[in-house]
Design a protein around this motif. Sequence first.
Motif, short mmCIF file in Angstrom:
data_model
loop_
_atom_site.label_atom_id
_atom_site.label_comp_id
_atom_site.label_asym_id
_atom_site.label_seq_id
_atom_site.Cartn_x
_atom_site.Cartn_y
_atom_site.Cartn_z
N MET A 1 0.94 -1.18 -0.14
CA MET A 1 0.11 -0.39 0.00
C MET A 1 0.52 1.43 0.04
O MET A 1 0.48 1.98 0.02
N ASN A 2 2.19 0.78 0.04
CA ASN A 2 2.75 2.25 -0.28
C ASN A 2 2.39 3.33 0.56
O ASN A 2 2.83 4.37 -0.09
N THR A 3 2.96 2.88 2.11
CA THR A 3 2.98 4.08 3.21
C THR A 3 4.28 4.78 3.11
O THR A 3 5.07 3.63 2.88
N ILE A 4 4.46 5.95 3.20
CA ILE A 4 5.41 6.49 3.63
C ILE A 4 5.53 6.77 5.53
O ILE A 4 3.88 6.68 5.94
N GLU A 5 7.08 6.39 6.04
CA GLU A 5 7.33 6.92 7.10
C GLU A 5 6.19 7.71 8.00
O GLU A 5 6.44 8.54 6.96
N ALA A 6 5.93 8.07 9.15
CA ALA A 6 5.51 8.95 9.70
C ALA A 6 6.81 10.11 9.60
O ALA A 6 8.34 9.32 9.72
N LEU A 7 5.90 11.88 9.69
CA LEU A 7 7.35 12.10 9.53
C LEU A 7 7.84 13.03 10.79
O LEU A 7 6.78 13.25 11.22
N SER A 8 9.21 12.98 11.12
CA SER A 8 10.07 13.31 12.18
C SER A 8 9.40 15.16 12.46
O SER A 8 9.25 15.35 11.04
N MET A 9 9.40 15.58 13.32
CA MET A 9 9.72 17.37 13.80
C MET A 9 10.35 17.71 12.21
O MET A 9 10.18 18.94 11.90
N GLU A 10 11.49 17.43 12.29
CA GLU A 10 13.17 18.13 12.13
C GLU A 10 12.47 17.40 10.81
O GLU A 10 12.82 18.31 9.84
N GLU A 11 12.00 16.72 9.97
CA GLU A 11 11.92 16.41 8.79
C GLU A 11 10.88 17.68 8.14
O GLU A 11 11.44 18.46 7.30
N LEU A 12 9.65 17.62 8.88
CA LEU A 12 8.97 18.78 8.98
C LEU A 12 9.31 20.67 8.83
O LEU A 12 8.88 21.18 8.08
N ARG A 13 10.14 20.48 9.36
CA ARG A 13 11.21 21.83 10.07
C ARG A 13 11.12 22.23 8.48
O ARG A 13 12.01 23.00 8.08
N ARG A 14 12.40 21.16 8.22
CA ARG A 14 12.78 21.62 6.72
C ARG A 14 12.19 21.47 5.59
O ARG A 14 12.53 21.91 5.00
N GLN A 15 10.97 20.77 5.45
CA GLN A 15 10.49 21.12 4.74
C GLN A 15 9.92 22.43 4.37
O GLN A 15 9.29 22.67 3.40
N PHE A 16 9.67 23.12 5.92
CA PHE A 16 8.71 24.33 6.04
C PHE A 16 10.06 25.53 5.90
O PHE A 16 9.93 27.00 4.48
N ASN A 17 10.76 25.72 5.70
CA ASN A 17 12.26 25.97 5.39
C ASN A 17 12.58 26.00 4.56
O ASN A 17 12.83 26.98 3.50
N ARG A 18 12.25 25.23 3.83
CA ARG A 18 12.70 24.29 2.40
C ARG A 18 12.09 25.63 0.54
O ARG A 18 12.46 25.76 0.24
N THR A 19 11.06 25.85 1.74
CA THR A 19 9.54 26.11 1.21
C THR A 19 9.88 27.90 1.61
O THR A 19 9.29 28.64 1.19
N GLY A 20 10.71 28.63 2.71
CA GLY A 20 11.30 29.50 2.52
C GLY A 20 10.21 30.29 3.80
O GLY A 20 9.56 31.14 4.28
N LEU A 21 9.71 29.07 4.45
CA LEU A 21 8.51 29.12 6.02
C LEU A 21 9.22 29.06 7.13
O LEU A 21 10.19 28.10 6.57
#
Lengths: 142, 142
Positions: free
Chosen positions: B1-21
């Motif tokens: 079912m091609n599920t992706i791992e739970a997202l860590s907070m640090e990864e989420l932070r990086r995602q935000f920062n990557r977008t300039g947020l």
Amino acid sequence: MNTIEALSMEELRRQFNRTGLRFTPQREAVWRIFEGNPDGLTISQVTVILAPQKIGQATVYRTIRALQDMGYLKWVHEQTGEHRFVVSRSGHSHMLVCRVCSKAVECSDCDLSVLEKLIARQTGFTVEGHHLEFFGLCPDCS
Amino acid sequence: MNTIEALSMEELRRQFNRTGLRFTPQREAVWRIFEGNPDGLTISQVTVILAPQKIGQATVYRTIRALQDMGYLKWVHEQTGEHRFVVSRSGHSHMLVCRVCSKAVECSDCDLSVLEKLIARQTGFTVEGHHLEFFGLCPDCS
DNA sequence: TTATTAAATGATAACATTTTTCATATAGAG
DNA sequence: CTCTATATGAAAAATGTTATCATTTAATAA
Ligand SMILES: [Zn+2]
Ligand SMILES: [Zn+2]
Ligand SMILES: [Zn+2]
Ligand SMILES: [Zn+2]
């Protein structure tokens, strides 16, 4: 493509009456607006268009809900997430919406049975129905 | 079912920062609410839950929009037509929603390519994507 | 046709949702 | 630590939706 004929006003009146609802000039006016705008309209657009005819917003809301319940209107999503209502000539169908010009086309070809069975098996859900919208470019905007 | 791992907070932070947020405590709080409610929440529910923490509704709106744009939240429809936001762990996926208990399950198995080609041929549209929701009964409610 | 009556209308108010504003706070970069 | 653009929250404004209710009217049947 299993398209159903355009609906005559008398047929629409009968449909309303069959449901125990009355067919009023206001409801006719709302329906005409949708018939004249095959790509659909938001509630606020309809309200604005009918305001000069002194048709109240409450009536617009009530009529759109009734037409939806009767299956004559379906909704699709604006980019904003707002719902746009589009005339449907088919019982179960999907809408294709052009992301550039917002043109909407109904498509009643639908065979999701294989996918539904697969999903039912995988998740244990009893799948009763679905809502499917396609986004893309219409022939003119391609 | 091609599920992706739970997202860590640090990864989420990086995602935000990557977008300039920026990744703020408020945005983290909003994300935690969604993580703790896999069946999803409406905006007003999130607003109510976070009110005691003095997180303003404007922040909730802004954060949900950002999470949506980043693909971490998808929406499904309440019976009312209201949008309920659900964590998505998969790039493209569909949601199954139980009409009784509102349980939401993500399903990333999706092969609509045949249907999309058929529709493209029939309508002349260039199909770029779709939104698909399934309704039914979850295993418990079946 | 007319009388009857339950349903529909529209104006308004009430309520709910979403966006804007802006002074202040702060995340992230250096 | 300093700096600065971004984010925040409180409030107001703007928008959207539903409820109320006195009045009108569509549909039914005599
Ligand atoms: Zn929607
Ligand atoms: Zn187009
Ligand atoms: Zn279908
Ligand atoms: Zn259930």
